[in-house]
Design a protein around this motif. Sequence first.
Motif, PDB file in Angstrom:
ATOM      1  N   UNK A 116       0.860  -1.179   0.000  1.00 30.36           N
ATOM      2  CA  UNK A 116       0.000   0.000   0.000  1.00 30.36           C
ATOM      3  C   UNK A 116       0.901   1.236   0.000  1.00 30.36           C
ATOM      4  N   UNK A 117       0.626   2.149  -0.951  1.00 32.12           N
ATOM      5  CA  UNK A 117       1.452   3.358  -1.092  1.00 32.12           C
ATOM      6  C   UNK A 117       0.576   4.598  -0.984  1.00 32.12           C
ATOM      7  N   UNK A 118       1.229   5.750  -0.881  1.00 28.28           N
ATOM      8  CA  UNK A 118       0.510   7.016  -0.781  1.00 28.28           C
ATOM      9  C   UNK A 118       1.345   7.978   0.032  1.00 28.28           C
ATOM     10  N   UNK A 119       1.091   9.283  -0.118  1.00 30.03           N
ATOM     11  CA  UNK A 119       1.876  10.258   0.625  1.00 30.03           C
ATOM     12  C   UNK A 119       1.738  10.075   2.142  1.00 30.03           C
ATOM     13  N   UNK A 120       2.648  10.664   2.925  1.00 25.77           N
ATOM     14  CA  UNK A 120       2.523  10.630   4.379  1.00 25.77           C
ATOM     15  C   UNK A 120       1.143  11.129   4.781  1.00 25.77           C
ATOM     16  N   UNK A 121       0.445  10.395   5.634  1.00 29.53           N
ATOM     17  CA  UNK A 121      -0.858  10.860   6.123  1.00 29.53           C
ATOM     18  C   UNK A 121      -2.004  10.589   5.166  1.00 29.53           C
ATOM     19  N   UNK A 122      -1.761   9.834   4.088  1.00 29.16           N
ATOM     20  CA  UNK A 122      -2.844   9.574   3.126  1.00 29.16           C
ATOM     21  C   UNK A 122      -3.828   8.535   3.648  1.00 29.16           C
ATOM     22  N   UNK A 123      -3.473   7.871   4.763  1.00 32.74           N
ATOM     23  CA  UNK A 123      -4.393   6.885   5.342  1.00 32.74           C
ATOM     24  C   UNK A 123      -3.928   5.452   5.136  1.00 32.74           C
ATOM     25  N   UNK A 124      -2.626   5.244   4.890  1.00 31.25           N
ATOM     26  CA  UNK A 124      -2.122   3.878   4.652  1.00 31.25           C
ATOM     27  C   UNK A 124      -2.353   2.989   5.882  1.00 31.25           C
ATOM     28  N   UNK A 125      -2.018   3.531   7.067  1.00 32.15           N
ATOM     29  CA  UNK A 125      -2.182   2.748   8.302  1.00 32.15           C
ATOM     30  C   UNK A 125      -3.651   2.460   8.577  1.00 32.15           C
ATOM     31  N   UNK A 126      -4.489   3.475   8.402  1.00 30.90           N
ATOM     32  CA  UNK A 126      -5.934   3.334   8.647  1.00 30.90           C
ATOM     33  C   UNK A 126      -6.533   2.307   7.677  1.00 30.90           C
ATOM     34  N   UNK A 127      -6.171   2.407   6.414  1.00 29.50           N
ATOM     35  CA  UNK A 127      -6.691   1.495   5.391  1.00 29.50           C
ATOM     36  C   UNK A 127      -6.141   0.087   5.626  1.00 29.50           C
ATOM     37  N   UNK A 128      -4.862  -0.011   6.012  1.00 27.32           N
ATOM     38  CA  UNK A 128      -4.255  -1.333   6.246  1.00 27.32           C
ATOM     39  C   UNK A 128      -5.014  -2.088   7.326  1.00 27.32           C
ATOM     40  N   UNK A 129      -5.430  -1.377   8.395  1.00 26.57           N
ATOM     41  CA  UNK A 129      -6.147  -2.039   9.495  1.00 26.57           C
ATOM     42  C   UNK A 129      -7.423  -2.690   8.949  1.00 26.57           C
ATOM     43  N   UNK A 130      -8.093  -2.001   8.004  1.00 25.42           N
ATOM     44  CA  UNK A 130      -9.332  -2.558   7.443  1.00 25.42           C
ATOM     45  C   UNK A 130      -9.026  -3.741   6.533  1.00 25.42           C
ATOM     46  N   UNK A 131      -7.952  -3.610   5.742  1.00 22.99           N
ATOM     47  CA  UNK A 131      -7.611  -4.688   4.795  1.00 22.99           C
ATOM     48  C   UNK A 131      -7.232  -5.965   5.551  1.00 22.99           C
ATOM     49  N   UNK A 132      -6.402  -5.831   6.598  1.00 21.06           N
ATOM     50  CA  UNK A 132      -5.956  -7.067   7.280  1.00 21.06           C
ATOM     51  C   UNK A 132      -7.127  -7.727   8.010  1.00 21.06           C
ATOM     52  N   UNK A 133      -8.075  -6.899   8.488  1.00 18.67           N
ATOM     53  CA  UNK A 133      -9.252  -7.460   9.167  1.00 18.67           C
ATOM     54  C   UNK A 133     -10.130  -8.221   8.161  1.00 18.67           C
ATOM     55  N   UNK A 134     -10.309  -7.663   6.977  1.00 13.94           N
ATOM     56  CA  UNK A 134     -11.204  -8.300   6.002  1.00 13.94           C
ATOM     57  C   UNK A 134     -10.542  -9.432   5.225  1.00 13.94           C
ATOM     58  N   UNK A 135      -9.218  -9.359   5.008  1.00  8.85           N
ATOM     59  CA  UNK A 135      -8.592 -10.319   4.096  1.00  8.85           C
ATOM     60  C   UNK A 135      -7.526 -11.193   4.775  1.00  8.85           C
TER      61      UNK A 135
END
Length: 226
Positions: free
Chosen positions: A11-30
Amino acid sequence: MVLQRVIRAVIMGPPGSGKGTMSARIIKSFGLQHMSSGDILRANIQDKTELGLLMKSCIDQGQLVPDDIISRLILNDLRKINSSGWLLDGFPRTVSQAEALDHAFSLDTVINLNVPFQTIKERLTSRWTHIPSGRVYNIDFNPPKVPGLDDVTGEPLVQRDDDRPETVTRRLKSYETQTEPVLEFYRSKGVLETFTGTETNKIWPHVEAFLHRKFSSINFLFKAKL
Ligand code: G5P
Ligand code: MG
């Protein structure tokens, strides 16, 4: 037993783009294992390891740590993971790191979060982090249940040293010059998938639907070959 192929994603994106927030959702669902280079570096700083002490000033000033050090660290950790797959967050961040990863593993997909810089600057000043786990909160977006304390452990939350406005500007600059070329690297390999927006809640359903399609097709082809 249901056989699943190991899925490898970035997962890529600028600092603060929500990588950590989005990762938490991805690992929970997948069910992927999350590995964040920033979380690993901050844990080393907190534990005052030799690596942490060496890297602290680099990170506090919003500069990238040296390619060879971070590549060795992350690739060693990845080789130890024995799960249904992983999601890398914050690595690779330069073309040299992307090449090092490419030599060791092939990727199924690279999710790119495209969030405007102005949105990011506003978010980072109100971010609070639980350093041992990497869990992130935001005073407006996802506040902790008890102000100043982590929801799971009850331990104190801190503001990251590199979230000062002048350091955020420097991190965004380094993203433009050093990390944006990595997007082109993955675009040319045909694995880049970009999601644009200003709110994680609105981007997430698109990411989720994309990953469902991607994982089904990968496992369909895998089972067809068995
Ligand atoms: P990191 O730790 O990788 P960055 O700079 O890539 O740091 P960062 O800051 O961790 O990325 P993020 O993970 O993309 O940001 O974003 P996040 O934490 O999920 O969300 C940011 C805030 O916005 C949070 O408060 C969240 O709650 C909130 N938020 C999320 N969505 C929304 C929304 O929709 N609305 C609102 N209002 N808020 C929202 O790297 C740190 C340093 O480590 C070194 C470098 O020095 C780097 O600067 N480093 C490396 N150096 C070299 N190579 C590497 N590979 C390196 N990796 C790390
Ligand atoms: Mg992060």
